[in-house]
Design an enzyme around this catalytic site. Structure first.
Site, PDB file in Angstrom:
ATOM      1  N   CYS A 116      51.231  43.631  34.962  1.00  0.00           N
ATOM      2  CA  CYS A 116      51.288  42.836  34.221  1.00  0.00           C
ATOM      3  C   CYS A 116      51.566  43.293  32.834  1.00  0.00           C
ATOM      4  CB  CYS A 116      49.712  42.064  34.093  1.00  0.00           C
ATOM      5  SG  CYS A 116      49.617  40.684  33.037  1.00  0.00           S
ATOM      6  N   ASP A 127      49.845  42.897  30.266  1.00  0.00           N
ATOM      7  CA  ASP A 127      48.645  43.141  29.367  1.00  0.00           C
ATOM      8  C   ASP A 127      48.608  44.206  28.679  1.00  0.00           C
ATOM      9  OD1 ASP A 127      45.621  41.577  29.704  1.00  0.00           O
ATOM     10  OD2 ASP A 127      45.735  43.477  28.991  1.00  0.00           O
ATOM     11  N   ARG A 174      46.194  46.164  27.611  1.00  0.00           N
ATOM     12  CA  ARG A 174      45.010  46.843  28.287  1.00  0.00           C
ATOM     13  C   ARG A 174      45.617  47.763  29.406  1.00  0.00           C
ATOM     14  NH1 ARG A 174      41.205  42.105  28.488  1.00  0.00           N
ATOM     15  NH2 ARG A 174      43.028  41.341  29.584  1.00  0.00           N
ATOM     16  N   HIS A 201      45.151  43.220  37.587  1.00  0.00           N
ATOM     17  CA  HIS A 201      44.016  43.767  36.783  1.00  0.00           C
ATOM     18  C   HIS A 201      42.929  42.762  36.355  1.00  0.00           C
ATOM     19  CE1 HIS A 201      45.091  41.869  32.862  1.00  0.00           C
ATOM     20  NE2 HIS A 201      46.381  41.918  33.491  1.00  0.00           N
ATOM     21  N   CYS A 226      42.794  38.869  33.685  1.00  0.00           N
ATOM     22  CA  CYS A 226      44.323  38.691  33.543  1.00  0.00           C
ATOM     23  C   CYS A 226      44.410  37.281  32.916  1.00  0.00           C
ATOM     24  CB  CYS A 226      44.933  38.685  35.004  1.00  0.00           C
ATOM     25  SG  CYS A 226      46.660  38.442  34.700  1.00  0.00           S
TER      26      CYS A 226
END
Ligand code: ZN
Length: 207
Positions: free
Chosen positions: A39, A41, A43, A97, A100
């Site tokens: 993703c 993302d 993090r 993850h 999400c």
């Protein structure tokens, strides 16, 4: 932007000189063994959680770690094709993850009027609902979301297997496909076991 400029200065002045030889070796060719699909993302930091470095991972990222099958042109499938056919990666890892946003939106259906493209993109994760994993009480109030995020890993794994380049390489035993779930809170990775249709910790327990 100051933070990024400072960061780059530190990289340029301190980090790069220490790895100069590695970068010089890599300057004109790459030979990564791993395709990593995850993703967007902020993090999820593949090189941090796997302690890999320059030249190790060939990465494609998008919201929800999606592998579209209904469109003919998209960055993910083109990247996968190149990684498998040209770079001949040995492993393809699809990593979802915790927390999400894409799956959260699929679950909670917020108003996406100002994000028409994101709204359409979420159509690619609908298949996650049919692969939802059993609710785990340990996940507390996020149990439903975790079950859906893991379902999405399974759904996208099927899309990955369906890519012609992947199917060919797997049939020749030249490529292994893996489905992972990364937990931001604990740093743990769970791996999907296709035969048992379940996720198991990637690492053995430490105590
Ligand atoms: Zn995400």
């Amino acid at each position: 932007m100051d933070r990024l400029l400072e960061g780059h200065k530190r990289f340029h002045d301190e980090v790069f000189p220490r790895k100069r030889e590695t970068f010089h070796l890599l300057a004109e060719m790459q030979n990564p063994q791993y395709l990593f699909i995850t993703c967007s993302d902020s993090r999820v930091l593949p090189d941090l959680i796997l302690q890999t470095g320059p030249g190790d991972l060939f990465i494609t990222r998008n919201a929800g770690n999606v592998i579209p099958v209904s469109t003919d042109e998209d960055g993910a499938t083109a990247t996968i094709e190149y990684a498998v056919e040209a770079l001949k990666v040995k492993h393809a890892i699809l990593c979802g993850h915790s927390d999400c946003g894409a799956l959260k939106a699929a679950l909670r259906k917020p108003d996406l009027e100002l994000m028409p493209k994101a709204a359409r993109w979420l159509g690619h994760v609908e298949e996650a609902f049919t692969h939802r994993q059993p609710l785990n009480p340990a996940d507390g109030e996020n149990a439903e979301l975790v079950s859906l995020i893991k379902g999405n890993v399974i759904a996208q794994l099927a899309n990955l297997h369906a890519q012609p380049s992947v199917a060919r390489a797997v049939a020749r035993h030249e490529l292994t496909v893996h489905g992972w779930y990364y937990d931001i809170m604990t740093g743990n990775i769970d791996v999907y076991n296709e035969r048992e249709d379940k996720f198991f910790p990637l690492l053995p327990p430490t105590d």
